[in-house]
Design an enzyme around this catalytic site. Structure first.
Site, PDB file in Angstrom:
ATOM      1  N   ASP A   1      -0.254 -21.754  -1.783  1.00  8.47           N
ATOM      2  CA  ASP A   1       1.140 -21.487  -1.417  1.00  8.47           C
ATOM      3  C   ASP A   1       1.544 -22.316  -0.210  1.00  8.47           C
ATOM      4  O   ASP A   1       0.840 -23.229   0.195  1.00  8.47           O
ATOM      5  CB  ASP A   1       1.417 -19.991  -1.264  1.00  8.47           C
ATOM      6  CG  ASP A   1       0.598 -19.341  -0.180  1.00  8.47           C
ATOM      7  OD1 ASP A   1       0.138 -20.076   0.708  1.00  8.47           O
ATOM      8  OD2 ASP A   1       0.411 -18.119  -0.211  1.00  8.47           O
TER       9      ASP A   1
ATOM     10  N   LYS B   1      -9.128 -18.216   5.639  1.00 11.56           N
ATOM     11  CA  LYS B   1      -9.739 -16.873   5.777  1.00 11.56           C
ATOM     12  C   LYS B   1     -11.243 -16.890   5.464  1.00 11.56           C
ATOM     13  O   LYS B   1     -11.943 -15.943   5.766  1.00 11.56           O
ATOM     14  CB  LYS B   1      -9.060 -15.874   4.821  1.00 11.56           C
ATOM     15  CG  LYS B   1      -7.639 -15.517   5.214  1.00 11.56           C
ATOM     16  CD  LYS B   1      -7.198 -14.140   4.700  1.00 11.56           C
ATOM     17  CE  LYS B   1      -7.436 -13.864   3.238  1.00 11.56           C
ATOM     18  NZ  LYS B   1      -6.717 -14.696   2.262  1.00 11.56           N
TER      19      LYS B   1
ATOM     20  N   LYS C   1      -7.430 -13.898  -5.679  1.00 13.17           N
ATOM     21  CA  LYS C   1      -8.178 -15.053  -6.214  1.00 13.17           C
ATOM     22  C   LYS C   1      -9.645 -14.979  -5.851  1.00 13.17           C
ATOM     23  O   LYS C   1     -10.504 -15.292  -6.655  1.00 13.17           O
ATOM     24  CB  LYS C   1      -7.652 -16.366  -5.631  1.00 13.17           C
ATOM     25  CG  LYS C   1      -6.394 -16.878  -6.214  1.00 13.17           C
ATOM     26  CD  LYS C   1      -6.022 -18.218  -5.619  1.00 13.17           C
ATOM     27  CE  LYS C   1      -5.998 -18.250  -4.109  1.00 13.17           C
ATOM     28  NZ  LYS C   1      -5.097 -17.300  -3.483  1.00 13.17           N
TER      29      LYS C   1
ATOM     30  N   LYS D   1      -1.004 -17.359  -5.274  1.00 12.15           N
ATOM     31  CA  LYS D   1      -0.471 -16.958  -3.974  1.00 12.15           C
ATOM     32  C   LYS D   1      -1.546 -16.292  -3.104  1.00 12.15           C
ATOM     33  O   LYS D   1      -2.423 -15.609  -3.644  1.00 12.15           O
ATOM     34  CB  LYS D   1       0.654 -15.954  -4.254  1.00 12.15           C
ATOM     35  CG  LYS D   1       1.412 -15.474  -3.072  1.00 12.15           C
ATOM     36  CD  LYS D   1       2.474 -14.487  -3.541  1.00 12.15           C
ATOM     37  CE  LYS D   1       3.101 -13.788  -2.361  1.00 12.15           C
ATOM     38  NZ  LYS D   1       2.146 -12.970  -1.603  1.00 12.15           N
TER      39      LYS D   1
END
Ligand code: SF4
Length: 272
Positions: free
Chosen positions: A125, A40, A14, A9
């Protein structure tokens, strides 16, 4: 060459886990390529001492792929780890895999998909329309799920299990579940919950990583924990993770849980 992918998620950690894993693997003397796939574009940032490297998607959009060269997209970070960011569209939109496909095509053209280990750090996700692409195209072969004990992150991990299972039924598919990494929020019962979740989806808990201030402190200094505080317990946990990843030979086809079962599991362990 090992091709591993960390899925989980958004916001679960991560990138922190991937960057520290890559750093630890590089210190074993291995040649590492880390590819982030997330709008991002912060997967490789701590390996690059805080700088956001240009993304493949942005460069291809600006110049067209004929004018993008290896030096524009592959950057060398901590201890020689090669860093690439696929990028993507506006956060929350999803690019249906275009970012990562364009990245693979360019890296293949440059002969840059090489090394001892390729670490893919993939957003897994609903904002991402193409998160299964590295698995589908055979790039991500050993999948690690990164989750905490929070229900939403277990949902996401369970959904990724569904994707791996579906894709593993294709005759040419090589992607398998390699294990679960608990990036903890430090809730009571969390390690046992994630270990039991891993067992029920036909896998195992590879490493428990507690929440630790060492991560925030290292990140303020724009480094991985491995680089900033190699003597810390947290650095040791990432090194253990790196060794376990290299030694791992247990790859499975996951058995995702029904939602009711997942919720009952969380209720049982978190003593809510
Ligand atoms: S494939 Fe998904 S994670 Fe990757 S850039 Fe596209 S939307 Fe983002």
């Amino acid at each position: 060459m090992k091709q591993i992918a960390l899925y989980g998620k958004g916001g679960i950690g991560k990138s922190t886990t991937s960057a520290n894993l890559s750093a630890a693997l590089s210190l074993q003397g291995l040649d590492i390529l880390q590819i982030g796939c997330d709008p991002k574009r912060d997967s490789t940032r701590m390996l690059m001492h805080g700088s956001f490297i240009p993304t493949v998607m942005d460069l291809v959009r600006e110049r067209g792929d004929a004018e993008v060269f290896k030096k524009d997209v592959v950057y060398t970070g901590f201890n020689g780890v090669r860093c690439v960011e696929a990028g993507g569209p506006e956060p929350g939109v999803g690019c249906a895999g275009r970012g990562i496909i364009a990245t693979f095509q360019l890296l293949e053209k440059f002969g840059a998909l090489t090394g001892d280990v390729i670490v893919y750090d993939v957003l897994g996700d609903v904002v991402c329309g193409g998160f299964a692409m590295p698995m589908r195209e055979g790039y991500a072969q050993e999948i690690y799920l990164v989750t905490s004990g929070e229900l939403m992150s277990l949902y996401a991990a369970n959904n990724i299990c569904k994707a791996i299972r579906r894709l593993s039924q294709r005759s040419k598919s090589t992607c398998r579940l390699a294990g679960v990494i608990c990036n903890a929020k430090n809730m009571p019962g969390e390690e046992d919950l994630v270990a039991e979740f891993a067992r029920r989806v036909n896998s195992s808990l590879v490493q428990y990583i507690p929440r630790d201030r060492a991560v925030q402190i290292a990140e303020i200094h724009k480094q991985t924990v491995i680089e900033y505080d190699p003597a810390s317990e947290q650095a040791q946990r990432y090194r253990t993770l790196a060794s376990r990843v290299m030694e791992n030979t247990t790859f499975t086809i996951p058995i995702p849980l029904e939602i009711d079962e997942l919720e009952a599991l969380a209720l049982e362990y978190l003593q809510i």
